[in-house]
Design a protein around this motif. Structure first.
Motif, PDB file in Angstrom:
ATOM      1  N   UNK A  42       0.853  -1.188  -0.136  1.00 18.84           N
ATOM      2  CA  UNK A  42      -0.032  -0.105   0.150  1.00 18.84           C
ATOM      3  C   UNK A  42       0.826   1.187   0.137  1.00 18.84           C
ATOM      4  N   UNK A  43       2.006   1.300   0.759  1.00 19.60           N
ATOM      5  CA  UNK A  43       2.708   2.573   0.682  1.00 19.60           C
ATOM      6  C   UNK A  43       3.870   2.397  -0.614  1.00 19.60           C
ATOM      7  N   UNK A  44       3.922   1.397  -1.385  1.00 16.74           N
ATOM      8  CA  UNK A  44       4.477   1.688  -2.635  1.00 16.74           C
ATOM      9  C   UNK A  44       3.724   1.449  -3.654  1.00 16.74           C
ATOM     10  N   UNK A  45       3.411   2.752  -4.265  1.00 18.72           N
ATOM     11  CA  UNK A  45       2.431   2.525  -5.433  1.00 18.72           C
ATOM     12  C   UNK A  45       2.831   1.773  -6.675  1.00 18.72           C
ATOM     13  N   UNK A  46       4.044   2.015  -7.033  1.00 23.11           N
ATOM     14  CA  UNK A  46       4.627   1.132  -8.114  1.00 23.11           C
ATOM     15  C   UNK A  46       4.416  -0.320  -8.045  1.00 23.11           C
ATOM     16  N   UNK A  47       4.682  -0.717  -6.723  1.00 28.73           N
ATOM     17  CA  UNK A  47       4.619  -2.133  -6.645  1.00 28.73           C
ATOM     18  C   UNK A  47       3.132  -2.690  -6.726  1.00 28.73           C
ATOM     19  N   UNK A  48       2.394  -2.020  -6.006  1.00 27.61           N
ATOM     20  CA  UNK A  48       0.946  -2.447  -5.726  1.00 27.61           C
ATOM     21  C   UNK A  48       0.337  -2.405  -7.209  1.00 27.61           C
ATOM     22  N   UNK A  49       0.603  -1.214  -7.972  1.00 28.87           N
ATOM     23  CA  UNK A  49      -0.045  -1.118  -9.353  1.00 28.87           C
ATOM     24  C   UNK A  49       0.729  -2.360 -10.226  1.00 28.87           C
ATOM     25  N   UNK A  50       1.937  -2.562  -9.841  1.00 30.66           N
ATOM     26  CA  UNK A  50       2.450  -3.680 -10.688  1.00 30.66           C
ATOM     27  C   UNK A  50       2.005  -4.931 -10.307  1.00 30.66           C
ATOM     28  N   UNK A  51       1.689  -5.331  -9.290  1.00 27.26           N
ATOM     29  CA  UNK A  51       0.900  -6.473  -8.829  1.00 27.26           C
ATOM     30  C   UNK A  51      -0.425  -6.527  -9.453  1.00 27.26           C
ATOM     31  N   UNK A  52      -1.002  -5.692  -9.190  1.00 26.68           N
ATOM     32  CA  UNK A  52      -2.524  -5.721  -9.707  1.00 26.68           C
ATOM     33  C   UNK A  52      -2.468  -5.778 -11.429  1.00 26.68           C
ATOM     34  N   UNK A  53      -2.051  -5.122 -11.836  1.00 29.76           N
ATOM     35  CA  UNK A  53      -1.978  -4.960 -13.199  1.00 29.76           C
ATOM     36  C   UNK A  53      -0.953  -5.585 -14.154  1.00 29.76           C
ATOM     37  N   UNK A  54      -0.059  -6.609 -13.534  1.00 24.98           N
ATOM     38  CA  UNK A  54       0.728  -7.374 -13.978  1.00 24.98           C
ATOM     39  C   UNK A  54       1.810  -6.578 -14.864  1.00 24.98           C
ATOM     40  N   UNK A  55       2.017  -5.368 -14.884  1.00 24.10           N
ATOM     41  CA  UNK A  55       2.900  -4.436 -15.363  1.00 24.10           C
ATOM     42  C   UNK A  55       3.846  -3.531 -14.698  1.00 24.10           C
ATOM     43  N   UNK A  56       4.900  -3.870 -14.830  1.00 19.53           N
ATOM     44  CA  UNK A  56       5.804  -2.745 -13.980  1.00 19.53           C
ATOM     45  C   UNK A  56       6.741  -1.833 -14.917  1.00 19.53           C
ATOM     46  N   UNK A  57       5.902  -1.689 -16.021  1.00 19.16           N
ATOM     47  CA  UNK A  57       6.362  -0.647 -16.961  1.00 19.16           C
ATOM     48  C   UNK A  57       6.110   0.822 -16.562  1.00 19.16           C
ATOM     49  N   UNK A  58       7.119   1.506 -16.477  1.00 15.49           N
ATOM     50  CA  UNK A  58       7.224   2.797 -15.532  1.00 15.49           C
ATOM     51  C   UNK A  58       6.241   3.801 -16.262  1.00 15.49           C
ATOM     52  N   UNK A  59       5.978   3.864 -17.664  1.00 16.84           N
ATOM     53  CA  UNK A  59       5.103   4.858 -18.142  1.00 16.84           C
ATOM     54  C   UNK A  59       3.554   4.239 -17.638  1.00 16.84           C
ATOM     55  N   UNK A  60       3.239   3.054 -17.664  1.00 14.49           N
ATOM     56  CA  UNK A  60       2.013   2.391 -17.096  1.00 14.49           C
ATOM     57  C   UNK A  60       1.709   2.773 -15.775  1.00 14.49           C
ATOM     58  N   UNK A  61       2.981   2.648 -14.921  1.00 13.76           N
ATOM     59  CA  UNK A  61       2.762   2.778 -13.655  1.00 13.76           C
ATOM     60  C   UNK A  61       2.708   4.462 -13.088  1.00 13.76           C
ATOM     61  N   UNK A  62       3.364   5.254 -13.772  1.00  6.62           N
ATOM     62  CA  UNK A  62       3.315   6.898 -13.726  1.00  6.62           C
ATOM     63  C   UNK A  62       1.772   7.047 -13.928  1.00  6.62           C
TER      64      UNK A  62
END
Length: 71
Positions: A42-62
């Motif tokens: 929860x305190x790491x938005x990039x990790x949370x978004x990556x886990x939920x959406x299965x993408x750690x692409x920086x553009x997608x995360x931003x």
């Protein structure tokens, strides 16, 4: 949506639409493990978004982080 989040698994069927497949809820242990992982991110938005959406692409995360910040 539940299938994509990993909460259910396909028991029978091979079509893209879950309406044409039999689904089963994952085991309680798996779901609790997933919950704990999501809670820890929860305190790491990039990790949370990556886990939920299965993408750690920086553009997608931003983009997703921007939407969250707006709300």
């Amino acid at each position: 949506m539940l299938r994509e989040l990993g909460w259910v698994v396909v028991v029978r069927g091979n079509r893209d639409s879950p309406r044409n497949s039999e689904l089963s809820l994952r085991s309680v242990e798996d779901l609790l493990q997933m919950r704990n992982k999501l809670m820890s991110l929860r305190k790491t938005p990039a990790g949370l978004i990556g886990m939920i959406f299965h993408s750690y692409d920086s553009i997608w995360v931003e983009r997703c982080s921007g939407i969250i910040r707006e709300r």
